[in-house]
Design a protein around this motif. Structure first.
Motif, PDB file in Angstrom:
ATOM      1  N   ARG A   9       0.824  -1.214   0.000  1.00 41.45           N
ATOM      2  CA  ARG A   9       0.000   0.000   0.000  1.00 41.45           C
ATOM      3  C   ARG A   9       0.853   1.258   0.000  1.00 41.45           C
ATOM      4  O   ARG A   9       0.502   2.264  -0.619  1.00 41.45           O
ATOM      5  CB  ARG A   9      -0.957  -0.006   1.189  1.00 41.45           C
ATOM      6  N   ILE A  10       2.000   1.206   0.674  1.00 43.42           N
ATOM      7  CA  ILE A  10       2.923   2.347   0.667  1.00 43.42           C
ATOM      8  C   ILE A  10       3.463   2.555  -0.736  1.00 43.42           C
ATOM      9  O   ILE A  10       3.493   3.677  -1.246  1.00 43.42           O
ATOM     10  CB  ILE A  10       4.078   2.130   1.669  1.00 43.42           C
ATOM     11  N   MET A  11       3.857   1.478  -1.376  1.00 45.82           N
ATOM     12  CA  MET A  11       4.387   1.587  -2.732  1.00 45.82           C
ATOM     13  C   MET A  11       3.312   2.099  -3.699  1.00 45.82           C
ATOM     14  O   MET A  11       3.610   2.882  -4.601  1.00 45.82           O
ATOM     15  CB  MET A  11       4.930   0.236  -3.203  1.00 45.82           C
ATOM     16  N   GLN A  12       2.071   1.694  -3.493  1.00 50.18           N
ATOM     17  CA  GLN A  12       0.978   2.188  -4.340  1.00 50.18           C
ATOM     18  C   GLN A  12       0.773   3.685  -4.154  1.00 50.18           C
ATOM     19  O   GLN A  12       0.531   4.409  -5.121  1.00 50.18           O
ATOM     20  CB  GLN A  12      -0.315   1.426  -4.040  1.00 50.18           C
ATOM     21  N   ARG A  13       0.866   4.185  -2.913  1.00 51.79           N
ATOM     22  CA  ARG A  13       0.737   5.627  -2.667  1.00 51.79           C
ATOM     23  C   ARG A  13       1.859   6.404  -3.345  1.00 51.79           C
ATOM     24  O   ARG A  13       1.635   7.461  -3.932  1.00 51.79           O
ATOM     25  CB  ARG A  13       0.722   5.928  -1.166  1.00 51.79           C
ATOM     26  N   VAL A  14       3.084   5.874  -3.264  1.00 52.79           N
ATOM     27  CA  VAL A  14       4.218   6.527  -3.916  1.00 52.79           C
ATOM     28  C   VAL A  14       3.999   6.561  -5.424  1.00 52.79           C
ATOM     29  O   VAL A  14       4.161   7.609  -6.065  1.00 52.79           O
ATOM     30  CB  VAL A  14       5.546   5.810  -3.575  1.00 52.79           C
ATOM     31  N   LEU A  15       3.611   5.446  -5.996  1.00 51.48           N
ATOM     32  CA  LEU A  15       3.366   5.380  -7.439  1.00 51.48           C
ATOM     33  C   LEU A  15       2.253   6.341  -7.845  1.00 51.48           C
ATOM     34  O   LEU A  15       2.378   7.063  -8.841  1.00 51.48           O
ATOM     35  CB  LEU A  15       3.024   3.953  -7.859  1.00 51.48           C
ATOM     36  N   HIS A  16       1.193   6.389  -7.067  1.00 48.91           N
ATOM     37  CA  HIS A  16       0.078   7.302  -7.352  1.00 48.91           C
ATOM     38  C   HIS A  16       0.565   8.763  -7.337  1.00 48.91           C
ATOM     39  O   HIS A  16       0.228   9.551  -8.228  1.00 48.91           O
ATOM     40  CB  HIS A  16      -1.036   7.087  -6.325  1.00 48.91           C
ATOM     41  N   ASP A  17       1.368   9.125  -6.335  1.00 45.96           N
ATOM     42  CA  ASP A  17       1.905  10.485  -6.261  1.00 45.96           C
ATOM     43  C   ASP A  17       2.784  10.804  -7.467  1.00 45.96           C
ATOM     44  O   ASP A  17       2.694  11.890  -8.036  1.00 45.96           O
ATOM     45  CB  ASP A  17       2.719  10.677  -4.981  1.00 45.96           C
ATOM     46  N   LEU A  60       5.293  13.000  13.327  1.00 49.12           N
ATOM     47  CA  LEU A  60       5.715  12.036  14.344  1.00 49.12           C
ATOM     48  C   LEU A  60       6.974  12.431  15.115  1.00 49.12           C
ATOM     49  O   LEU A  60       7.249  11.865  16.162  1.00 49.12           O
ATOM     50  CB  LEU A  60       5.960  10.667  13.691  1.00 49.12           C
ATOM     51  N   LEU A  61       7.742  13.387  14.582  1.00 45.70           N
ATOM     52  CA  LEU A  61       9.037  13.716  15.175  1.00 45.70           C
ATOM     53  C   LEU A  61       9.051  15.144  15.699  1.00 45.70           C
ATOM     54  O   LEU A  61       8.445  16.029  15.105  1.00 45.70           O
ATOM     55  CB  LEU A  61      10.141  13.540  14.126  1.00 45.70           C
ATOM     56  N   PRO A  62       9.770  15.387  16.810  1.00 50.00           N
ATOM     57  CA  PRO A  62       9.817  16.737  17.384  1.00 50.00           C
ATOM     58  C   PRO A  62      10.553  17.725  16.483  1.00 50.00           C
ATOM     59  O   PRO A  62      11.522  17.363  15.812  1.00 50.00           O
ATOM     60  CB  PRO A  62      10.578  16.546  18.700  1.00 50.00           C
ATOM     61  N   ASP A  63      10.088  18.952  16.487  1.00 48.22           N
ATOM     62  CA  ASP A  63      10.755  20.030  15.749  1.00 48.22           C
ATOM     63  C   ASP A  63      12.191  20.182  16.234  1.00 48.22           C
ATOM     64  O   ASP A  63      12.477  20.064  17.429  1.00 48.22           O
ATOM     65  CB  ASP A  63      10.035  21.362  15.950  1.00 48.22           C
ATOM     66  N   GLY A  64      13.094  20.456  15.296  1.00 57.43           N
ATOM     67  CA  GLY A  64      14.485  20.716  15.641  1.00 57.43           C
ATOM     68  C   GLY A  64      15.370  19.490  15.675  1.00 57.43           C
ATOM     69  O   GLY A  64      16.581  19.621  15.838  1.00 57.43           O
ATOM     70  N   ASN A  65      14.793  18.306  15.540  1.00 54.12           N
ATOM     71  CA  ASN A  65      15.605  17.089  15.544  1.00 54.12           C
ATOM     72  C   ASN A  65      16.283  16.900  14.195  1.00 54.12           C
ATOM     73  O   ASN A  65      15.686  17.172  13.152  1.00 54.12           O
ATOM     74  CB  ASN A  65      14.750  15.851  15.812  1.00 54.12           C
ATOM     75  N   GLU A  66      17.518  16.405  14.213  1.00 51.67           N
ATOM     76  CA  GLU A  66      18.152  15.988  12.971  1.00 51.67           C
ATOM     77  C   GLU A  66      17.650  14.581  12.672  1.00 51.67           C
ATOM     78  O   GLU A  66      17.685  13.708  13.534  1.00 51.67           O
ATOM     79  CB  GLU A  66      19.676  15.994  13.080  1.00 51.67           C
ATOM     80  N   VAL A  67      17.160  14.390  11.461  1.00 49.86           N
ATOM     81  CA  VAL A  67      16.558  13.113  11.085  1.00 49.86           C
ATOM     82  C   VAL A  67      17.208  12.594   9.801  1.00 49.86           C
ATOM     83  O   VAL A  67      17.794  13.348   9.040  1.00 49.86           O
ATOM     84  CB  VAL A  67      15.038  13.247  10.869  1.00 49.86           C
ATOM     85  N   VAL A  68      17.075  11.307   9.599  1.00 52.53           N
ATOM     86  CA  VAL A  68      17.371  10.678   8.317  1.00 52.53           C
ATOM     87  C   VAL A  68      16.029  10.179   7.801  1.00 52.53           C
ATOM     88  O   VAL A  68      15.318   9.457   8.500  1.00 52.53           O
ATOM     89  CB  VAL A  68      18.374   9.514   8.458  1.00 52.53           C
ATOM     90  N   THR A  69      15.686  10.582   6.592  1.00 49.76           N
ATOM     91  CA  THR A  69      14.392  10.219   6.035  1.00 49.76           C
ATOM     92  C   THR A  69      14.377   8.759   5.598  1.00 49.76           C
ATOM     93  O   THR A  69      15.418   8.100   5.547  1.00 49.76           O
ATOM     94  CB  THR A  69      14.070  11.087   4.798  1.00 49.76           C
ATOM     95  N   SER A  70      13.210   8.312   5.222  1.00 47.74           N
ATOM     96  CA  SER A  70      13.114   7.026   4.542  1.00 47.74           C
ATOM     97  C   SER A  70      13.691   7.191   3.133  1.00 47.74           C
ATOM     98  O   SER A  70      14.153   8.269   2.751  1.00 47.74           O
ATOM     99  CB  SER A  70      11.655   6.559   4.506  1.00 47.74           C
ATOM    100  N   GLN A  71      13.661   6.152   2.365  1.00 40.69           N
ATOM    101  CA  GLN A  71      14.270   6.139   1.030  1.00 40.69           C
ATOM    102  C   GLN A  71      13.784   7.298   0.164  1.00 40.69           C
ATOM    103  O   GLN A  71      12.591   7.555   0.064  1.00 40.69           O
ATOM    104  CB  GLN A  71      13.946   4.822   0.340  1.00 40.69           C
ATOM    105  N   ARG A  87       6.698  10.042   2.858  1.00 43.72           N
ATOM    106  CA  ARG A  87       5.991  11.328   2.800  1.00 43.72           C
ATOM    107  C   ARG A  87       6.710  12.327   1.910  1.00 43.72           C
ATOM    108  O   ARG A  87       7.837  12.109   1.490  1.00 43.72           O
ATOM    109  CB  ARG A  87       5.814  11.919   4.194  1.00 43.72           C
ATOM    110  N   TRP A  88       6.011  13.442   1.659  1.00 37.35           N
ATOM    111  CA  TRP A  88       6.593  14.599   0.983  1.00 37.35           C
ATOM    112  C   TRP A  88       7.320  15.454   2.008  1.00 37.35           C
ATOM    113  O   TRP A  88       6.919  15.508   3.172  1.00 37.35           O
ATOM    114  CB  TRP A  88       5.499  15.452   0.330  1.00 37.35           C
ATOM    115  N   TYR A  89       8.358  16.150   1.568  1.00 39.33           N
ATOM    116  CA  TYR A  89       9.070  17.134   2.386  1.00 39.33           C
ATOM    117  C   TYR A  89       9.230  18.424   1.592  1.00 39.33           C
ATOM    118  O   TYR A  89       9.437  18.392   0.381  1.00 39.33           O
ATOM    119  CB  TYR A  89      10.476  16.651   2.762  1.00 39.33           C
ATOM    120  N   ARG A  90       9.143  19.539   2.309  1.00 40.31           N
ATOM    121  CA  ARG A  90       9.552  20.827   1.752  1.00 40.31           C
ATOM    122  C   ARG A  90      11.038  20.953   2.031  1.00 40.31           C
ATOM    123  O   ARG A  90      11.496  20.645   3.133  1.00 40.31           O
ATOM    124  CB  ARG A  90       8.833  21.982   2.443  1.00 40.31           C
TER     125      ARG A  90
END
Length: 100
Positions: A9-17, A60-71, A87-90
């Motif tokens: 379902r995640i892959m379908q959402r990505v493909l749809h986007d 899901l994550l607090p503001d100001g945290n350094e994160v590594v995104t998913s693929q 997800r999308w990111y700005r």
């Protein structure tokens, strides 16, 4: 042994986007208003390409945290938009290049 990388379902959402993006039907202005912001971002390579940066307004994550995104699936720095598996990111200001 059977291995499923991710929920179909995640892959379908990505493909749809990506299909909406390619056809010009994706409302990028809304995404740029509502998506989490990634500042001081840069590409990273682990088992896949991803992004690393300081996140703001992530659901899901607090503001100001350094994160590594998913693929990382799509990135257009000209309009400040990236799509990861989850997800999308700005895209805010990229991290300055260091060294060579």
């Amino acid at each position: 042994m059977t291995f499923v990388f991710d929920d179909p379902r995640i892959m379908q959402r990505v493909l749809h986007d990506l299909e909406k993006l390619q056809s010009g039907k994706l409302d990028t202005s809304e995404i740029l208003t509502t998506a989490p912001l990634l500042e001081d971002h840069r590409l990273v390579l682990g088992w896949c390409h991803a992004m690393k940066g300081i996140v703001t307004r992530h659901p899901l994550l607090p503001d100001g945290n350094e994160v590594v995104t998913s693929q990382l699936i799509y990135m257009n720095p000209d309009i400040g938009l990236a799509r990861t598996l989850s997800r999308w990111y700005r895209l805010g200001t990229p991290r300055p290049k260091r060294g060579h």
